[in-house]
Every structure is written in C-alpha cells, then in structure tokens.
Design a protein around this motif. Structure first.
Motif, PDB file in Angstrom:
ATOM      1  N   GLY A 223       0.828  -1.205   0.000  1.00 11.72           N
ATOM      2  CA  GLY A 223       0.000   0.000   0.000  1.00 11.72           C
ATOM      3  C   GLY A 223       0.859   1.251   0.000  1.00 11.72           C
ATOM      4  O   GLY A 223       2.059   1.201  -0.265  1.00 11.72           O
ATOM      5  N   ALA A 224       0.253   2.363   0.329  1.00 11.12           N
ATOM      6  CA  ALA A 224       0.973   3.639   0.309  1.00 11.12           C
ATOM      7  C   ALA A 224       2.174   3.625   1.249  1.00 11.12           C
ATOM      8  O   ALA A 224       3.261   4.121   0.907  1.00 11.12           O
ATOM      9  N   ARG A 225       2.005   3.064   2.449  1.00 11.23           N
ATOM     10  CA  ARG A 225       3.119   3.017   3.394  1.00 11.23           C
ATOM     11  C   ARG A 225       4.270   2.201   2.844  1.00 11.23           C
ATOM     12  O   ARG A 225       5.444   2.611   2.939  1.00 11.23           O
ATOM     13  N   GLU A 226       3.961   1.062   2.267  1.00  8.15           N
ATOM     14  CA  GLU A 226       5.018   0.187   1.742  1.00  8.15           C
ATOM     15  C   GLU A 226       5.689   0.801   0.529  1.00  8.15           C
ATOM     16  O   GLU A 226       6.923   0.737   0.386  1.00  8.15           O
ATOM     17  N   LEU A 227       4.926   1.426  -0.343  1.00  7.29           N
ATOM     18  CA  LEU A 227       5.508   2.064  -1.525  1.00  7.29           C
ATOM     19  C   LEU A 227       6.442   3.200  -1.128  1.00  7.29           C
ATOM     20  O   LEU A 227       7.452   3.449  -1.791  1.00  7.29           O
ATOM     21  N   ALA A 228       6.107   3.875  -0.029  1.00  8.04           N
ATOM     22  CA  ALA A 228       6.964   4.976   0.440  1.00  8.04           C
ATOM     23  C   ALA A 228       8.313   4.471   0.940  1.00  8.04           C
ATOM     24  O   ALA A 228       9.286   5.238   1.010  1.00  8.04           O
ATOM     25  N   LEU A 229       8.400   3.185   1.288  1.00  9.39           N
ATOM     26  CA  LEU A 229       9.670   2.617   1.742  1.00  9.39           C
ATOM     27  C   LEU A 229      10.649   2.388   0.592  1.00  9.39           C
ATOM     28  O   LEU A 229      11.859   2.274   0.821  1.00  9.39           O
ATOM     29  N   LEU A 230      10.144   2.318  -0.628  1.00 11.84           N
ATOM     30  CA  LEU A 230      11.027   2.064  -1.767  1.00 11.84           C
ATOM     31  C   LEU A 230      11.980   3.236  -1.981  1.00 11.84           C
ATOM     32  O   LEU A 230      11.585   4.394  -1.863  1.00 11.84           O
ATOM     33  N   PRO A 231      13.222   2.966  -2.313  1.00 16.36           N
ATOM     34  CA  PRO A 231      14.157   4.058  -2.616  1.00 16.36           C
ATOM     35  C   PRO A 231      13.713   4.813  -3.868  1.00 16.36           C
ATOM     36  O   PRO A 231      13.009   4.258  -4.726  1.00 16.36           O
ATOM     37  N   ASP A 232      14.133   6.061  -4.000  1.00 16.38           N
ATOM     38  CA  ASP A 232      13.873   6.797  -5.228  1.00 16.38           C
ATOM     39  C   ASP A 232      14.472   6.030  -6.405  1.00 16.38           C
ATOM     40  O   ASP A 232      15.608   5.541  -6.334  1.00 16.38           O
ATOM     41  N   GLY A 233      13.721   5.923  -7.484  1.00 14.57           N
ATOM     42  CA  GLY A 233      14.202   5.205  -8.656  1.00 14.57           C
ATOM     43  C   GLY A 233      13.975   3.712  -8.609  1.00 14.57           C
ATOM     44  O   GLY A 233      14.401   2.996  -9.527  1.00 14.57           O
ATOM     45  N   ALA A 234      13.313   3.213  -7.571  1.00 12.95           N
ATOM     46  CA  ALA A 234      13.066   1.774  -7.461  1.00 12.95           C
ATOM     47  C   ALA A 234      12.082   1.315  -8.540  1.00 12.95           C
ATOM     48  O   ALA A 234      11.319   2.103  -9.114  1.00 12.95           O
ATOM     49  N   LEU A 235      12.093   0.007  -8.777  1.00 14.91           N
ATOM     50  CA  LEU A 235      11.293  -0.595  -9.841  1.00 14.91           C
ATOM     51  C   LEU A 235      10.437  -1.715  -9.256  1.00 14.91           C
ATOM     52  O   LEU A 235      10.941  -2.561  -8.515  1.00 14.91           O
ATOM     53  N   LEU A 236       9.157  -1.720  -9.602  1.00 19.86           N
ATOM     54  CA  LEU A 236       8.227  -2.731  -9.096  1.00 19.86           C
ATOM     55  C   LEU A 236       7.711  -3.568 -10.256  1.00 19.86           C
ATOM     56  O   LEU A 236       7.239  -3.025 -11.264  1.00 19.86           O
ATOM     57  N   VAL A 237       7.803  -4.889 -10.114  1.00 18.67           N
ATOM     58  CA  VAL A 237       7.314  -5.818 -11.138  1.00 18.67           C
ATOM     59  C   VAL A 237       6.222  -6.678 -10.507  1.00 18.67           C
ATOM     60  O   VAL A 237       6.439  -7.290  -9.469  1.00 18.67           O
ATOM     61  N   ASN A 238       5.056  -6.727 -11.166  1.00 19.72           N
ATOM     62  CA  ASN A 238       3.977  -7.572 -10.654  1.00 19.72           C
ATOM     63  C   ASN A 238       3.440  -8.462 -11.767  1.00 19.72           C
ATOM     64  O   ASN A 238       2.695  -8.022 -12.637  1.00 19.72           O
ATOM     65  N   THR A 239       3.829  -9.733 -11.718  1.00 25.78           N
ATOM     66  CA  THR A 239       3.279 -10.751 -12.616  1.00 25.78           C
ATOM     67  C   THR A 239       2.450 -11.754 -11.830  1.00 25.78           C
ATOM     68  O   THR A 239       2.120 -12.819 -12.347  1.00 25.78           O
ATOM     69  N   ALA A 240       2.103 -11.412 -10.595  1.00 23.05           N
ATOM     70  CA  ALA A 240       1.407 -12.350  -9.702  1.00 23.05           C
ATOM     71  C   ALA A 240      -0.093 -12.081  -9.698  1.00 23.05           C
ATOM     72  O   ALA A 240      -0.830 -12.644 -10.503  1.00 23.05           O
ATOM     73  N   ARG A 241      -0.534 -11.237  -8.799  1.00 21.82           N
ATOM     74  CA  ARG A 241      -1.953 -10.898  -8.671  1.00 21.82           C
ATOM     75  C   ARG A 241      -2.066  -9.417  -8.347  1.00 21.82           C
ATOM     76  O   ARG A 241      -1.328  -8.899  -7.501  1.00 21.82           O
ATOM     77  N   SER A 242      -3.024  -8.732  -8.981  1.00 21.19           N
ATOM     78  CA  SER A 242      -3.182  -7.300  -8.733  1.00 21.19           C
ATOM     79  C   SER A 242      -3.608  -7.027  -7.303  1.00 21.19           C
ATOM     80  O   SER A 242      -3.289  -5.971  -6.736  1.00 21.19           O
ATOM     81  N   ALA A 243      -4.332  -7.965  -6.682  1.00 23.71           N
ATOM     82  CA  ALA A 243      -4.848  -7.742  -5.336  1.00 23.71           C
ATOM     83  C   ALA A 243      -3.751  -7.628  -4.284  1.00 23.71           C
ATOM     84  O   ALA A 243      -4.010  -7.205  -3.160  1.00 23.71           O
ATOM     85  N   LEU A 244      -2.522  -7.980  -4.632  1.00 20.66           N
ATOM     86  CA  LEU A 244      -1.415  -7.803  -3.698  1.00 20.66           C
ATOM     87  C   LEU A 244      -1.095  -6.331  -3.462  1.00 20.66           C
ATOM     88  O   LEU A 244      -0.481  -5.970  -2.464  1.00 20.66           O
ATOM     89  N   VAL A 245      -1.493  -5.493  -4.416  1.00 23.64           N
ATOM     90  CA  VAL A 245      -1.122  -4.080  -4.393  1.00 23.64           C
ATOM     91  C   VAL A 245      -2.374  -3.216  -4.352  1.00 23.64           C
ATOM     92  O   VAL A 245      -3.362  -3.489  -5.051  1.00 23.64           O
ATOM     93  N   ASP A 246      -2.329  -2.162  -3.552  1.00 20.44           N
ATOM     94  CA  ASP A 246      -3.381  -1.148  -3.559  1.00 20.44           C
ATOM     95  C   ASP A 246      -3.194  -0.328  -4.837  1.00 20.44           C
ATOM     96  O   ASP A 246      -2.262   0.472  -4.925  1.00 20.44           O
TER      97      ASP A 246
END
Length: 334
Positions: A227-250
């Motif tokens: 969610g928003a809190r977890e995404l804020a933990l990512l460093p600037d310039g980080a990359l997120l890949v989701n090939t699993a399930r959309s429900a894992l992410v807000d």
C-alpha cells in the motif's frame, strides 16, 4: 473404460492439448467433449457432460463443481486443471465427495519467471520510457532524457514470495549477478541458504531493493500488502514488477506513487481486466504494461497439457499424484 470429460472451451483445448498431448490423453481413456457451441460455464451443461465421467479436465471458463453438478456425476473421482489456481472450480463439496484435485501450475513457473526477468531488464534500461517518448512524438534529445539506467549485475533484487514463480525468477536474476532478498514467512532459513538468498522482512526488503518482484499468492494476509506506506519505503528510482496478482497491491496507492515519477513499474495484472482503454495507467511513461500473459508461452502450455495427462495416468494406475491440491492447501493457493 475410464471416461475423461474435457470440460474446457475450444480455445482452452487448442492452447493446452496439442495433437501429441491429445493423442496421449485418448490413450489413457475415452474422451468426452461438450457439444458444439455448448457453454461449459453453464452448470447444466457441465452436469450433463459429467454424467458418466470418472475424470474431468477443467480450464478457464469452466463452471464450478457445485453440489448440484456433483450430484449429476456419481462416478467422478478426479479433477485435473490445466492452469494453476483451482479455486474457481473446486468447492468444499468436491473434497467431501472424495473427488481428488490436481493442477498444472508448475508448468507455468518458468515462463512467468522469465517474463518477470524480461520486465526487470526493460525497467532497468528504461526501455519503456524510451519507447513511450518516441511513440508520442518527443524529439530525439528529449527521448534520450530518461532517468539513469542501471544493470542487473550487482543490483539488489527483492522477491516477495518464494513460490514456484518466485524461485524461477530468483534463479534467473541470480544467474545474471543480482543479490537477492526474499520475504516469505514460509521460507525456512535452510531453504534460503540452498536458494542462495537472504531472508528478510517485507519492510526491509522494500527499503533495500532496487527491484521488487511480486510472486505471492492472494491470501487474507497478503491482499493489499503493498500500500501507500510500503511504496513509500522504496528508494527513489526503485522498480516494481507484478506478474502475480493485482490484489497484492493497492492500485490507487500505486497509481499515486507512479504519478510522482519517483518509481517505475511493470504490470501484467490489474484490478479490472481487460484494462479499460481510458485507464490512467495506460498514459504513464514510467509504466510497462502487458495484458496478463506472463505464463502464455507455447512451451508453458504444452508442459501444462502434458502434466494433466501424466496426472490422470498416475491416478488411474494408483500412483501418487505429483501436483495434488489437498483440502488443507486450498486456502494457501492464489
């Protein structure tokens, strides 16, 4: 003679049962198909097909095996699914009736891992941004102005979920020189050593990783885990890949984070599928999109069909199933 009901659409049959696999299935038993243009998503059609079936082969679009469908299938003993998740088809009544369940998800793990790798490399080298700039009319100099590009070798990659696909992916990125962190409460320390990865908590993984790739199932404890809190933990310039399930992410939180330009993402799964043509994700230059096709290689489909036939053969010979889903495992699958 064993009767095998293939309760799958023509499209699914064509994808998973190539001529060689089809011939192998016919050697195992007498194959029954739905009538032309019959909808296997209709419970009555399914019930009619299963009337004297010992085995049912399911695919996308097959109706669930409800109590009513099972009542029409007194001989049914095995459900063999051409895909991974059996939740859309298997009901508690299946297990209560003694119907065993197996699936072919293992066939798809490498394909998904390989696409996740391809998406990772594309994000690292900003291929999506270059492509977007050139296709939308940016001048040459502007198109070259993407954020700094990075290499996979030496990068820290975080894998959320040591599933079959997670293990396929981490093996590939490790082979190309990445350092791998894994967050998975079910991964033991000994397994982590064997895999050559560092086991960490989710927050630590997010804070330390240049690339985060999601490979967890959707469970009560994983739904919305990013969610928003977890995404804020990512460093600037980080990359997120989701090939699993959309429900894992807000998705709303992810969209907000992407709009800042602080992170980039590659997504194969979405809350709404098909993805609406006017969805805001489609217009962002820092997002790489694919239409839920990570597992869709020719080789993956052929492996899945072969697994289904092999599982039916094992079952009929009284041998242990290699990919059985037991009642207690159903809630732990995505």
């Amino acid at each position: 003679m064993t009767v095998i009901a293939v309760a799958a659409t023509p499209y699914v049959r064509e994808l998973f049962l190539d001529p060689d696999t089809w011939t192998a299935l016919q050697r195992v038993g007498e194959v029954r198909l739905p009538a032309d243009r019959a909808d296997v998503g209709d419970e009555a059609v399914l019930a009619g097909l299963l009337a004297d079936a010992d085995v049912v082969v399911t695919g996308w679009g097959t109706a669930p095996l409800t109590a009513a469908a099972l009542a029409a299938a007194p001989r049914l003993r095995l459900l063999a699914h051409t895909g991974a998740s059996v939740k859309p088809f298997v009901t508690p009544e299946c297990f209560a009736r003694g119907v065993r369940v197996t699936q072919a998800g293992d066939a798809m793990a490498y394909a998904v891992g390989e696409q996740a790798l391809a998406l990772t490399l594309a994000l690292l080298h900003r291929l999506h941004r270059f492509d977007h700039a050139l296709r939308t009319g940016a001048d040459w100099a502007s198109a070259k102005g993407a954020p700094p590009r990075r290499e996979l070798r030496g990068a820290t990659v975080g894998v959320v979920g040591a599933s079959r696909t997670g293990r396929a992916y981490l093996g590939l990125v490790r082979a190309l020189g990445a350092r791998v962190l894994v967050a998975d409460p079910y991964l033991s320390g000994a397994e982590a050593v064997t895999l050559g990865v560092e086991r960490v908590g989710l927050d630590e993984l997010l804070a330390r990783s240049l690339v985060v790739s999601l490979h967890a199932p959707v469970l009560p404890e994983t739904a919305g885990m990013i969610g928003a809190r977890e995404l804020a933990l990512l460093p600037d310039g980080a990359l997120l890949v989701n090939t699993a399930r959309s429900a894992l992410v807000d998705e709303a939180a992810l969209l907000a984070a992407l709009r800042t330009g602080r992170i980039d993402a590659a997504l194969d799964v979405f809350d709404a599928e098909p993805l609406p043509v006017d969805h805001p994700l489609r217009g962002l230059p820092n997002v790489l999109l694919t239409p839920h096709e990570a597992a869709g290689t020719v080789e993956s489909r052929r492996r899945a069909g072969a697994i289904v036939v092999a599982e039916i053969d094992r079952f009929l010979l009284g041998r242990p199933l290699a990919h059985e889903v037991r009642p207690e495992q159903l809630d732990r699958t995505g």
